[in-house]
Design a protein around this motif. Sequence first.
Motif, short mmCIF file in Angstrom:
data_model
loop_
_atom_site.label_atom_id
_atom_site.label_comp_id
_atom_site.label_asym_id
_atom_site.label_seq_id
_atom_site.Cartn_x
_atom_site.Cartn_y
_atom_site.Cartn_z
N GLU A 525 121.34 -30.35 -2.67
CA GLU A 525 121.33 -31.81 -2.66
C GLU A 525 120.79 -32.43 -3.94
N ALA A 535 126.41 -36.87 -0.65
CA ALA A 535 126.11 -37.09 0.77
C ALA A 535 124.63 -37.43 0.97
N ALA A 536 123.76 -36.74 0.26
CA ALA A 536 122.32 -37.03 0.36
C ALA A 536 122.01 -38.41 -0.18
N TYR A 538 123.94 -41.02 -0.05
CA TYR A 538 124.31 -41.98 0.99
C TYR A 538 123.27 -42.02 2.12
N ARG A 539 122.82 -40.88 2.58
CA ARG A 539 121.84 -40.86 3.67
C ARG A 539 120.55 -41.57 3.26
N ASN A 540 120.11 -41.35 2.04
CA ASN A 540 118.88 -41.98 1.58
C ASN A 540 119.08 -43.46 1.25
N ALA A 591 130.42 -37.02 2.01
CA ALA A 591 129.86 -38.37 2.20
C ALA A 591 130.77 -39.25 3.04
N VAL A 594 129.45 -39.08 6.44
CA VAL A 594 128.12 -39.70 6.49
C VAL A 594 128.26 -41.21 6.66
N THR A 597 129.86 -42.22 10.16
CA THR A 597 128.90 -42.19 11.27
C THR A 597 127.96 -43.39 11.21
N TYR A 598 127.50 -43.74 10.02
CA TYR A 598 126.61 -44.90 9.86
C TYR A 598 127.31 -46.17 10.34
#
Length: 612
Positions: A525, A535-536, A538-540, A591, A594, A597-598
Amino acid sequence: MNMQKRVFTGLLLLMSVAAMAQSEPLQNIAGRKILSLNGRWNYITDPYENGYYDYRHKPYDASASGAGGFYDNKKARGNDLVEYNFDNSPTLRVPADWNSQSEKLTFYEGTIWYRQQFTLAPAAGKKYFLYFGAVNYEAHVYLNGKKLGMHKGGFTPFQFDVTDKLTNGLNTVVVKADNTRHQDEIPTINTDWWNYGGITRDVYVAEVECTHILDYKIQLDKSDAKSIIGFVSVAGNGKGQAVSVLIPEAGIKTQVTTNDSGYAAIKLTPKQLSLWSPQNPKLYQVQLVLNGDTLTDKIGFRTIEVKGQDILLNGRSVFLSGICLHDENPLIPGRLRSQGDMRMMLQWARELNCNYVRLAHYPHNEEMLRLADEMGLMVWAEVPVYWTISWQNPETYANAEKQLSDMIARDKNRASVVVWSVGNETPVSEPRNVFMGKLVARVRQLDNTRLVSAALEVHREGEKAYVNDPLGEKLDLASFNEYAGWYWGGVPSNITKYAYEVKYNKPVLITEFGGDALGGYHADENTRWSEEYQAALYRNQFVLLGKMPGLRGMTPWILCDFRSPRRQEPYYQDFFNRKGLISETGKKKLAFDVLKTYYQTMQQQYNTGNKK
C-alpha cells in the motif's frame, strides 16, 4: 496610420465580419429535418498554412478577390498552377479527432483542411443552415469557394445560414481546422488532457421553414414546483406567431403568441407530474407546433437548490455520489465517437453506484447529456477556463463568456444538468476574481434553475488545509480539488491526520481527489503506482473527508485512464494520466470496488434519513 497597423486593423475587421456571419444555433438540432455530412472527408495537412496565407504571409481572405487558398477548390485549367488536390488526398472520419486516425498525426497541432461534397436540391421557401457540433479549436468554413465565417471554441456548436449559397446539385464544404494552443484562448496553452484536433462532432445541413422555432426553454419553476416555465423564440417573421405547446402525458395543451421580437413566455400547470431523479429518470415528450411544423423533445422536470449545507433534489437532501469523466474512449484512442461509447462510460459510472458525473473540463457532446437524462445521472457541466488564463485580456473574457453562454443555451433543457461550472483550479488574484465573478453573474443571468460553482483549490499550513477562495462567496457550493496522498501529505495512511477548514456555510463538494495506478501493477500500500496504493488512498480519503461538516458529495478523479502529453514517465504513464479507476484496457482497478462500496453505504444512509 502606418501600413502594418492598417493591415492589422483590416484583419481584425475581417475576423469580426466572419464571426458575425454565424447565426444562433438551432435548439435540438437532431429533432430537425437534417442531412448528415458525417462520413469520410478528404483532408490536407497544412503545418505552414499554405492554404490560408500567401508567401508574404498575408491571408488570402484579405485580398480584394479572395483568390487563392485551398478553400477556393478550383480544378486546374490549362497551365494553371494548383498545388493541392482534395480528390487525391487521404480521408479522415467525421466526427472524430485526427490524432487517433493516423500515427503521423498523433502529436500534431496545427491546421488541417477538410473537404466534403454533398448533393442537395434546395426547396423554395425553406431556410438552410450548415451546423457543426464542434470543431477544435478555430474553424474557418467555406461553401462552394466562398467563406461563411470563423468560429473559436473546441466544444460548442455553431452554424451558418447557407440558404442563398447552396447550389442545386453538387455542393462543396471546406473547413480549415486549427487546434494550435495560444495563451489568450480558452483553454489556454497549459492543460492536462490531449488536444484532440479536428471536426469532432456531427455536421448537418438543416432544412427549416422560413419562419421557424429557433429556441426554447421548458423547465420546472424553481420557486413553484407545481408550474412549468420557460419561453419559445421564433425566427423569421416571428411577430404574432401562435405556437402550440403540448405535453400529452402531463395533460398540457396550450398556445402562446410571440411578441414583436418573436419571443413568448411559457407558464404551464400540469395536471400530474412525476419528477425526474436518479431513481426515477422520467422524461416527458414535449411538442412545439408552429404552422403545422412539430418539434419534439424529451424533457425531465426536477428542482435543485441548496439550503444551508444541504443539496436538495426535488426538496429532498441528496448526496452526490459522483465521478469525473473526460470525453475520451479508454479502449479505442480518441474522442468518444458514438452513443455506444458514451453509454459505456455512463454505464460504468452507474455500476460504480454513481448518481452524478462531472463532465470535465469542457462541454461534452450533447448526446452525452441526453443519455444522462435517460439513465438518471446528475451532471456537473463545465467550460474550459482552466488553470492560468489571460485574466486581463478583454477578448479572452469575451471568448470564455461566449463558450459558457453557448453551453447553457444548448443544454438548458436537460434535467440531468444540476451544476454549471465556470472553471477549474484557477489561482487567486484580483484580475482572476473579477473575471470569474463576471462568469458567475452571467450564469445567474441566463439560468436560475440550477446551481453555479467552480472547482477551487486549497492552500495548506502544516496539517490544516484551508478553503477560503474569495470566489467561494459567489458560488452555491464549497467545491474544491485536493490531492492528499498523491501530490502532498505523504503515503495514504498519513493523510488522516490532516483536517480541512472550509470558510463557507455551504454544501461541501470534493470535485477531485485521487492518485495514479498502473492497471495490473501490484505491490504494498505504500508503493506508488500500484493498485494497492490507489485503493489505500481512497480508503483513507473517506476517513479524512468524513471529518468534514457539510460533505454532500464528491467526484474523484477519474473514471478511466486518459491520454495526456504531460505524463511522460515511460513505464507507469507512457503519456497516460493513470488516476482512472478503469485502465485503458477496460480493467477495473482495486479502487473501483472501494469507491463502489462507499457510495452504496452513503446512499443507504441518505435513503433511510440517517445522513451524518
